[in-house]
Scaffold this motif. Structure first.
Motif, PDB file in Angstrom:
ATOM      1  N   UNK A  11      13.500  16.007  28.836  1.00  0.00           N
ATOM      2  CA  UNK A  11      13.383  15.195  27.624  1.00  0.00           C
ATOM      3  C   UNK A  11      14.410  15.639  26.582  1.00  0.00           C
ATOM      4  N   UNK A  12      14.583  16.947  26.430  1.00  0.00           N
ATOM      5  CA  UNK A  12      15.583  17.462  25.497  1.00  0.00           C
ATOM      6  C   UNK A  12      16.977  16.989  25.902  1.00  0.00           C
ATOM      7  N   UNK A  13      17.281  17.087  27.186  1.00  0.00           N
ATOM      8  CA  UNK A  13      18.576  16.627  27.696  1.00  0.00           C
ATOM      9  C   UNK A  13      18.756  15.132  27.428  1.00  0.00           C
ATOM     10  N   UNK A  14      17.722  14.347  27.703  1.00  0.00           N
ATOM     11  CA  UNK A  14      17.763  12.900  27.515  1.00  0.00           C
ATOM     12  C   UNK A  14      18.075  12.541  26.061  1.00  0.00           C
ATOM     13  N   UNK A  15      17.393  13.183  25.139  1.00  0.00           N
ATOM     14  CA  UNK A  15      17.585  12.883  23.719  1.00  0.00           C
ATOM     15  C   UNK A  15      18.978  13.288  23.247  1.00  0.00           C
ATOM     16  N   UNK A  16      19.385  14.492  23.592  1.00  0.00           N
ATOM     17  CA  UNK A  16      20.701  14.982  23.150  1.00  0.00           C
ATOM     18  C   UNK A  16      21.826  14.144  23.752  1.00  0.00           C
ATOM     19  N   UNK A  17      21.705  13.824  25.038  1.00  0.00           N
ATOM     20  CA  UNK A  17      22.749  13.061  25.743  1.00  0.00           C
ATOM     21  C   UNK A  17      22.977  11.706  25.076  1.00  0.00           C
ATOM     22  N   UNK A  18      21.892  10.986  24.807  1.00  0.00           N
ATOM     23  CA  UNK A  18      22.052   9.632  24.263  1.00  0.00           C
ATOM     24  C   UNK A  18      22.361   9.649  22.766  1.00  0.00           C
ATOM     25  N   UNK A  19      21.918  10.676  22.055  1.00  0.00           N
ATOM     26  CA  UNK A  19      22.292  10.786  20.649  1.00  0.00           C
ATOM     27  C   UNK A  19      23.785  11.054  20.512  1.00  0.00           C
ATOM     28  N   UNK A  59      26.087  10.216  22.627  1.00  0.00           N
ATOM     29  CA  UNK A  59      26.832   9.038  23.068  1.00  0.00           C
ATOM     30  C   UNK A  59      26.494   7.790  22.244  1.00  0.00           C
ATOM     31  N   UNK A  60      25.529   7.930  21.334  1.00  0.00           N
ATOM     32  CA  UNK A  60      25.089   6.821  20.478  1.00  0.00           C
ATOM     33  C   UNK A  60      24.667   5.611  21.307  1.00  0.00           C
ATOM     34  N   UNK A  61      23.865   5.894  22.340  1.00  0.00           N
ATOM     35  CA  UNK A  61      23.347   4.835  23.207  1.00  0.00           C
ATOM     36  C   UNK A  61      21.867   4.639  22.897  1.00  0.00           C
ATOM     37  N   UNK A  62      21.553   3.469  22.324  1.00  0.00           N
ATOM     38  CA  UNK A  62      20.177   3.219  21.894  1.00  0.00           C
ATOM     39  C   UNK A  62      19.648   1.880  22.425  1.00  0.00           C
ATOM     40  N   UNK A  63      20.127   1.480  23.604  1.00  0.00           N
ATOM     41  CA  UNK A  63      19.724   0.185  24.154  1.00  0.00           C
ATOM     42  C   UNK A  63      18.220   0.096  24.415  1.00  0.00           C
ATOM     43  N   UNK A  64      17.603   1.230  24.726  1.00  0.00           N
ATOM     44  CA  UNK A  64      16.208   1.237  25.148  1.00  0.00           C
ATOM     45  C   UNK A  64      15.239   1.365  23.968  1.00  0.00           C
ATOM     46  N   UNK A  65      15.754   1.585  22.768  1.00  0.00           N
ATOM     47  CA  UNK A  65      14.895   1.732  21.594  1.00  0.00           C
ATOM     48  C   UNK A  65      14.307   0.372  21.212  1.00  0.00           C
ATOM     49  N   UNK A  66      12.989   0.292  20.976  1.00  0.00           N
ATOM     50  CA  UNK A  66      12.351  -0.985  20.607  1.00  0.00           C
ATOM     51  C   UNK A  66      12.976  -1.602  19.361  1.00  0.00           C
ATOM     52  N   UNK A  67      12.971  -2.924  19.324  1.00  0.00           N
ATOM     53  CA  UNK A  67      13.545  -3.659  18.204  1.00  0.00           C
ATOM     54  C   UNK A  67      12.500  -4.591  17.601  1.00  0.00           C
ATOM     55  N   UNK A  68      12.774  -5.024  16.403  1.00  0.00           N
ATOM     56  CA  UNK A  68      11.885  -5.969  15.740  1.00  0.00           C
ATOM     57  C   UNK A  68      11.828  -7.269  16.551  1.00  0.00           C
ATOM     58  N   UNK A  69      10.634  -7.747  16.799  1.00  0.00           N
ATOM     59  CA  UNK A  69      10.466  -8.999  17.540  1.00  0.00           C
ATOM     60  C   UNK A  69      10.273  -8.810  19.029  1.00  0.00           C
ATOM     61  N   UNK A  70      10.215  -7.559  19.503  1.00  0.00           N
ATOM     62  CA  UNK A  70      10.064  -7.298  20.943  1.00  0.00           C
ATOM     63  C   UNK A  70       8.720  -7.774  21.484  1.00  0.00           C
ATOM     64  N   UNK A  71       7.677  -7.680  20.668  1.00  0.00           N
ATOM     65  CA  UNK A  71       6.345  -8.117  21.125  1.00  0.00           C
ATOM     66  C   UNK A  71       6.359  -9.622  21.384  1.00  0.00           C
ATOM     67  N   UNK A  72       6.888 -10.370  20.435  1.00  0.00           N
ATOM     68  CA  UNK A  72       6.966 -11.821  20.587  1.00  0.00           C
ATOM     69  C   UNK A  72       7.892 -12.199  21.740  1.00  0.00           C
ATOM     70  N   UNK A  73       9.024 -11.503  21.844  1.00  0.00           N
ATOM     71  CA  UNK A  73       9.977 -11.798  22.915  1.00  0.00           C
ATOM     72  C   UNK A  73       9.379 -11.496  24.283  1.00  0.00           C
TER      73      UNK A  73
END
Length: 234
Positions: free
Chosen positions: A76-84, A86-100
């Motif tokens: 988990x530590x590796x996962x967080x540091x790696x994507x931070x 690289x500034x990769x946040x595709x998997x982070x929830x967004x507004x409207x995801x429930x409706x979508x």
């Protein structure tokens, strides 16, 4: 557009697959050894398969439990540091995801064309948030439970009780999430994502049809890369 000779698109790079399978194996072993500490196997497992006798020993299940807990925390530590980094946040929830998510599920049930999606479907982002919360709660409450096994450290009975109850609740949430995660592949359309977690690649036509927004982003990246190469050659 990142693809191989068979016209596939790279969806899950090696880092993602390492995190996925490392977490999966660690969590499964944590569940198995955690049940052994209750202890369920010694009480209710009338027939023990070959090689599973160690599950009835509290000391062994505890050490194995600690080992895979450490592995999970590292992943988990590796996962967080790696994507931070690289500034990769595709998997982070967004507004409207429930409706979508509702719109996509409705389209699948009614067999209609799904609305355009990004690299990850809205329900995948919501599932990620659910797992993040559940696993985070497991780790935090697990650290609380470790206190009682540290020599010379005293904790109140109330503290230990609440830590244990929350740890059990978090475990149930994780198991529920795993069942729902696997159950998603009952849907035929979702099965085309499976190869990505093994080889990293998915069919280009699948991406073009279901992940329209992401596909357009890949095309734009490919155009920019091609122009850059042309300028470098000139």
């Amino acid at each position: 557009m990142t693809k191989n000779k068979n016209d596939k698109i790279l969806r899950q790079p090696l880092s993602n697959r390492f995190v996925h399978w490392g977490s999966a194996i660690s969590i499964i072993m944590l569940i198995i050894t955690g049940l052994g500490q209750m202890p369920l196997y010694g009480r209710y497992l009338l027939v023990q398969p070959f090689g599973t006798g160690w599950l009835t020993r509290y000391d062994l299940t505890l050490y194995v439990h600690y080992f895979f807990a450490a592995v999970l925390i590292f992943i988990i530590f590796y996962h967080l540091v790696y994507h931070l980094m690289r500034k990769e946040f595709h998997i982070i929830p967004k507004k409207g995801d429930v409706k979508a998510s509702y719109e996509i599920i409705k389209a699948m049930i009614l067999r209609k064309h799904e609305p355009p999606s990004e690299k990850y479907l809205p329900e995948q982002r919501l599932a990620y948030a659910f797992f993040a919360f559940s696993i985070g709660l497991v780790i935090i409450t697990g650290l609380f439970k470790v206190i009682k096994n540290i020599q010379g450290v005293q904790a109140s009975n109330e503290f230990l009780l609440w830590g244990a109850q929350l740890h059990n609740l978090a475990t149930v949430l994780v198991i529920f999430g795993i069942v729902m995660h696997l159950g998603a592949f009952v849907v035929k359309a979702n099965r085309k994502m499976l190869p990505g977690m093994f080889t990293g690649y998915v069919d280009k036509e699948y991406v073009k049809e279901r992940h329209t927004i992401w596909y357009k982003e890949l095309e734009e990246e490919e155009r920019k890369t091609s122009k850059k190469r042309e300028r470098d050659v000139m």
